[in-house]
Design a protein around this motif. Structure first.
Motif, PDB file in Angstrom:
ATOM      1  N   THR A  77       0.836  -1.205   0.000  1.00 52.86           N
ATOM      2  CA  THR A  77       0.000   0.000   0.000  1.00 52.86           C
ATOM      3  C   THR A  77       0.865   1.247   0.000  1.00 52.86           C
ATOM      4  O   THR A  77       0.584   2.226  -0.714  1.00 52.86           O
ATOM      5  N   THR A  80       2.392   1.784  -3.440  1.00 55.06           N
ATOM      6  CA  THR A  80       1.359   2.260  -4.366  1.00 55.06           C
ATOM      7  C   THR A  80       1.107   3.744  -4.170  1.00 55.06           C
ATOM      8  O   THR A  80       0.985   4.507  -5.151  1.00 55.06           O
ATOM      9  N   LYS A  81       1.014   4.190  -2.933  1.00 56.28           N
ATOM     10  CA  LYS A  81       0.794   5.613  -2.653  1.00 56.28           C
ATOM     11  C   LYS A  81       1.995   6.451  -3.082  1.00 56.28           C
ATOM     12  O   LYS A  81       1.841   7.561  -3.594  1.00 56.28           O
ATOM     13  N   ALA A  84       1.844   6.851  -6.761  1.00 57.86           N
ATOM     14  CA  ALA A  84       0.732   7.722  -7.168  1.00 57.86           C
ATOM     15  C   ALA A  84       1.168   9.181  -7.247  1.00 57.86           C
ATOM     16  O   ALA A  84       0.571   9.963  -8.000  1.00 57.86           O
ATOM     17  N   PRO A  89      -0.045   6.731 -15.080  1.00 55.99           N
ATOM     18  CA  PRO A  89      -0.703   5.447 -14.823  1.00 55.99           C
ATOM     19  C   PRO A  89       0.071   4.206 -15.225  1.00 55.99           C
ATOM     20  O   PRO A  89      -0.243   3.109 -14.771  1.00 55.99           O
ATOM     21  N   ARG A  92       3.730   1.326 -12.129  1.00 59.86           N
ATOM     22  CA  ARG A  92       2.856   0.762 -11.110  1.00 59.86           C
ATOM     23  C   ARG A  92       3.512  -0.434 -10.429  1.00 59.86           C
ATOM     24  O   ARG A  92       4.403  -1.077 -10.989  1.00 59.86           O
ATOM     25  N   VAL A 119      -5.775   3.129 -18.867  1.00 59.82           N
ATOM     26  CA  VAL A 119      -6.399   4.246 -18.158  1.00 59.82           C
ATOM     27  C   VAL A 119      -6.697   5.335 -19.175  1.00 59.82           C
ATOM     28  O   VAL A 119      -5.820   5.762 -19.936  1.00 59.82           O
ATOM     29  N   ASP A 124      -9.294   8.862 -14.534  1.00 59.35           N
ATOM     30  CA  ASP A 124      -8.884   7.599 -13.920  1.00 59.35           C
ATOM     31  C   ASP A 124      -9.735   6.433 -14.397  1.00 59.35           C
ATOM     32  O   ASP A 124      -9.658   5.337 -13.843  1.00 59.35           O
ATOM     33  N   THR A 160      -7.047  -0.149  -9.066  1.00 60.64           N
ATOM     34  CA  THR A 160      -5.953   0.191  -9.960  1.00 60.64           C
ATOM     35  C   THR A 160      -6.131  -0.580 -11.265  1.00 60.64           C
ATOM     36  O   THR A 160      -6.949  -1.502 -11.357  1.00 60.64           O
ATOM     37  N   ASP A 162      -4.108  -2.735 -12.662  1.00 59.12           N
ATOM     38  CA  ASP A 162      -3.749  -4.145 -12.544  1.00 59.12           C
ATOM     39  C   ASP A 162      -4.737  -4.910 -11.678  1.00 59.12           C
ATOM     40  O   ASP A 162      -5.010  -6.083 -11.936  1.00 59.12           O
ATOM     41  N   THR A 163      -5.285  -4.252 -10.655  1.00 61.07           N
ATOM     42  CA  THR A 163      -6.296  -4.918  -9.836  1.00 61.07           C
ATOM     43  C   THR A 163      -7.540  -5.213 -10.663  1.00 61.07           C
ATOM     44  O   THR A 163      -8.151  -6.283 -10.538  1.00 61.07           O
TER      45      THR A 163
END
Length: 403
Positions: A77, A80-81, A84, A89, A92, A119, A124, A160, A162-163
């Protein structure tokens, strides 16, 4: 004088020791902090924008490492932040299952619904680049530039890229619900049954137009297998006496850049294929190697789903005067990513450079305009390269054998 010297030396030594003691060694970090630090360091060394989105990347590091990172999930996490803050995009974090999935994808096989996604520029939103031919998504009529609003019960605004991709993949025979929005229409729910997606990168058909043989080649994706398979098909067509080729890159979302370069070399004996521009502004040319497989006339079909490595290939052959491009303007993805391993099976996809066509056109968010712009309503895969395909008919005419 001697006392002053010793005092200054001792003071300097104290300051040096204070500086060393004030900076934690790598051993002082927890495994979770080391994972975050490795991600930061990799981006620091590889990312194409050395302004890091106009921020002090070292300050980002220090601020990030001050956070509580109690476990591996918290580390992911945190990374990821941190990423960001780059506001880009394509760079990642890939968690272990995502990293394995991406590697399987480029190898040429997966289980899911058959959508290539990205993206949407300026937002987004999760946008369809292209459905894979014959996939559940293609059979359901999902089109390039459709927006995936929701996957099962989860809005994609919470996911995201990839998610979202991972949520659409899964065991063969299971269902997934997509809420899909086409421009100017209300969202519609589409229930898809996951299947094993065979990413056969090349489809080849021998056509006869006005009594002359045409080699039709559809390239679905730039996988590790694509260049060799295409070379085999070209060799077979040469033995069959074809007089020209139509290369169909419509709805080809890209893949491995090296595969695109290798395929460009199959059509070009000389000239630049692509320029890459790195973080220092250094321009590196990737050139043909005198290994073209044929000099027969070539027309290339492109559309809004033609992206990334497809655009490298199309731009190379257009700018070198080797092929005529027919169709509609391409997607416009001009950034190149490389994959980097992290501990525990995770990885990073990092944008390491941008590319320009041989005539130094930067196509990112702009796309490539064909030599002959031929709009056409969406057609099924079964109708491609038939009398119902007006773009294909226009491409054949460019070869000088059409009616």
């Amino acid at each position: 004088m001697r006392a002053s010297f010793w005092f200054g030396w001792i003071l300097s030594l104290q300051m040096a020791l204070f500086w060393l003691w004030g900076v934690p060694s790598a051993a002082a970090f927890t495994p979770e902090q080391q994972l975050v630090l490795q991600a930061w360091r990799t981006i620091n060394q590889a990312y194409y924008d050395n302004s890091f989105n106009h921020q002090n990347w070292w300050e980002v590091r220090d601020r990030t490492l001050k956070q509580q990172i109690p476990n591996e999930e918290a580390a992911y996490t945190t990374i990821t932040k941190m990423i960001a803050t780059l506001d880009e995009p394509f760079t990642r974090l890939l968690r272990p299952e995502q990293y394995r999935s991406l590697q399987v994808n480029t190898a040429g096989e997966l289980s899911g619904v058959g959508l290539q996604i990205g993206v949407k520029a300026g937002s987004d939103a999760i946008e369809v680049i292209a459905p894979i031919a014959g996939s559940p998504a293609a059979q359901a009529g999902i089109l390039p530039h459709d927006i995936i609003v929701q996957i099962d019960a989860t809005p994609t605004s919470e996911l995201t890229l990839d998610t979202a991709a991972v949520k659409m993949r899964g065991a063969t025979g299971t269902n997934v619900s997509l809420m899909v929005q086409t421009a100017d229409n209300s969202p519609r729910e589409v229930i898809l049954v996951r299947q094993k997606i065979e990413l056969n990168p090349v489809t080849a058909e021998l056509h006869t137009e006005n009594g002359r043989k045409i080699g039709y080649l559809r390239l679905a994706q730039f996988s590790a297998k694509a260049a060799q398979e295409l070379a085999d098909k070209i060799d077979r067509f040469k033995q069959q006496g074809v007089v020209g080729y139509v290369l169909d890159l419509r709805n080809n979302p890209g893949g491995l850049v090296q595969s695109g370069v290798e395929i460009a070399r199959q059509w070009l004996n000389e000239g630049t294929i692509v320029y890459t521009v790195d973080r220092r502004g250094a321009i590196d040319a990737i050139d043909a190697t005198g290994t073209a497989l044929t000099d027969a006339p070539l027309a290339i079909l492109v559309n809004e789903g033609t992206a990334s490595a497809s655009e490298i290939l199309a731009g190379a052959l257009q700018d070198n005067g080797r092929a005529t491009l027919v169709g509609t303007k391409t997607f416009g993805k001009g950034l190149i990513q490389s994959l980097f391993d992290l501990p525990n099976g995770s990885g990073l996809a990092i944008t390491v450079a941008k590319y320009e066509t041989p005539n130094h056109h930067d196509i990112h968010k702009l796309g490539i305009t064909p030599d002959r712009v031929i709009p056409t309503p969406p057609i099924s895969i079964a109708a491609a390269a038939t009398d119902k395909d007006t773009q294909y008919l226009a491409a054949v005419k460019e070869l000088g054998v059409g009616s």
